[in-house]
Design an enzyme around this catalytic site. Sequence first.
Site, PDB file in Angstrom:
ATOM      1  N   HIS A  10      -3.269  -3.211   7.805  1.00 54.39           N
ATOM      2  CA  HIS A  10      -4.679  -3.468   6.450  1.00 54.39           C
ATOM      3  C   HIS A  10      -4.669  -2.633   6.160  1.00 54.39           C
ATOM      4  O   HIS A  10      -5.516  -1.476   7.537  1.00 54.39           O
ATOM      5  CB  HIS A  10      -5.837  -4.938   7.782  1.00 54.39           C
ATOM      6  CG  HIS A  10      -6.662  -5.241   6.517  1.00 54.39           C
ATOM      7  ND1 HIS A  10      -6.924  -5.665   5.295  1.00 54.39           N
ATOM      8  CD2 HIS A  10      -7.735  -4.666   6.745  1.00 54.39           C
ATOM      9  CE1 HIS A  10      -7.894  -5.628   5.142  1.00 54.39           C
ATOM     10  NE2 HIS A  10      -8.644  -4.999   5.437  1.00 54.39           N
ATOM     11  N   LYS A  58      -5.109  -9.712  -7.949  1.00 52.82           N
ATOM     12  CA  LYS A  58      -5.643  -9.056  -6.564  1.00 52.82           C
ATOM     13  C   LYS A  58      -6.385  -7.338  -7.029  1.00 52.82           C
ATOM     14  O   LYS A  58      -6.265  -7.072  -7.749  1.00 52.82           O
ATOM     15  CB  LYS A  58      -5.085  -8.497  -5.891  1.00 52.82           C
ATOM     16  CG  LYS A  58      -4.610  -7.705  -4.507  1.00 52.82           C
ATOM     17  CD  LYS A  58      -4.227  -7.338  -3.435  1.00 52.82           C
ATOM     18  CE  LYS A  58      -4.549  -7.030  -2.614  1.00 52.82           C
ATOM     19  NZ  LYS A  58      -3.621  -5.806  -1.687  1.00 52.82           N
ATOM     20  N   HIS A  88       0.787  -1.769   0.341  1.00 57.73           N
ATOM     21  CA  HIS A  88       0.179   0.357  -0.096  1.00 57.73           C
ATOM     22  C   HIS A  88       0.616   1.309   0.026  1.00 57.73           C
ATOM     23  O   HIS A  88       0.649   1.966  -0.732  1.00 57.73           O
ATOM     24  CB  HIS A  88      -1.180   0.093   0.963  1.00 57.73           C
ATOM     25  CG  HIS A  88      -1.672  -1.291   1.211  1.00 57.73           C
ATOM     26  ND1 HIS A  88      -2.723  -1.177   0.180  1.00 57.73           N
ATOM     27  CD2 HIS A  88      -1.829  -2.243   1.487  1.00 57.73           C
ATOM     28  CE1 HIS A  88      -3.383  -2.677   0.219  1.00 57.73           C
ATOM     29  NE2 HIS A  88      -2.991  -3.543   1.321  1.00 57.73           N
ATOM     30  N   VAL A 141      -8.878  -5.776  -5.965  1.00 60.16           N
ATOM     31  CA  VAL A 141      -8.501  -4.427  -5.632  1.00 60.16           C
ATOM     32  C   VAL A 141      -7.429  -4.255  -5.044  1.00 60.16           C
ATOM     33  O   VAL A 141      -7.140  -4.762  -3.347  1.00 60.16           O
ATOM     34  CB  VAL A 141      -9.619  -3.646  -5.360  1.00 60.16           C
ATOM     35  CG1 VAL A 141      -9.985  -2.230  -3.973  1.00 60.16           C
ATOM     36  CG2 VAL A 141     -11.347  -4.355  -5.703  1.00 60.16           C
ATOM     37  N   ASN A 142      -6.776  -2.886  -5.039  1.00 61.38           N
ATOM     38  CA  ASN A 142      -5.928  -2.221  -4.170  1.00 61.38           C
ATOM     39  C   ASN A 142      -5.881  -0.986  -4.033  1.00 61.38           C
ATOM     40  O   ASN A 142      -5.680  -0.541  -5.306  1.00 61.38           O
ATOM     41  CB  ASN A 142      -4.212  -2.856  -4.410  1.00 61.38           C
ATOM     42  CG  ASN A 142      -3.408  -2.974  -3.726  1.00 61.38           C
ATOM     43  OD1 ASN A 142      -3.463  -3.567  -2.383  1.00 61.38           O
ATOM     44  ND2 ASN A 142      -1.968  -2.186  -3.371  1.00 61.38           N
ATOM     45  N   THR A 143      -5.067  -0.450  -2.912  1.00 59.95           N
ATOM     46  CA  THR A 143      -4.947   1.032  -2.604  1.00 59.95           C
ATOM     47  C   THR A 143      -3.541   1.387  -1.963  1.00 59.95           C
ATOM     48  O   THR A 143      -2.828   0.830  -1.472  1.00 59.95           O
ATOM     49  CB  THR A 143      -6.085   1.991  -2.070  1.00 59.95           C
ATOM     50  OG1 THR A 143      -7.169   1.499  -1.929  1.00 59.95           O
ATOM     51  CG2 THR A 143      -5.781   3.078  -1.813  1.00 59.95           C
TER      52      THR A 143
END
EC number: 4.6.1.18
Length: 149
Positions: A144, A66, A37, A68-70
């Site tokens: 997380h 994956k 992240h 979705v990721n930010t």
Amino acid sequence: MGLEKSFILFPLLILVLGWVQSSLGKESPAMKFERQHMDSTGSSSSSPTYCNQMMKRRNMTQGSCKPVNTFVHEPLVDVHAVCSQENVTCKNGQKNCYKSHSTLHITDCRLKGSSKYPNCQYQTSQQQKHIIVACEGNPSVPVHXDAXV
């Protein structure tokens, strides 16, 4: 008698060394959070291929894509500080989530509908949002990414 002890202690030593080596190679939850992240440089986050490149570079397309990721484009110390800000309930009902006081520069990566492993293709979207992170440890650090709101 000394030789018999050696035969007993040597396998025990091998087991202990194997355990120590395997535990040293494990990624901590905080390190995983940073890998998945954090991108403080945010150098090319405006590029439409940013997510494709970063998701691959950060090992989030191995074995599957994956969805979705930010990525957060702020100094790590500022993201760590979120752990002492507004306490909120996590999506899973746990009480260890914290919401940033201010909006942060983030990039949202979403798997394109037609994309399939191993050719993971992502939609890249730059945003200014509050982040919600789960924190653990002493000192408390993010482990997380729960949401961006």
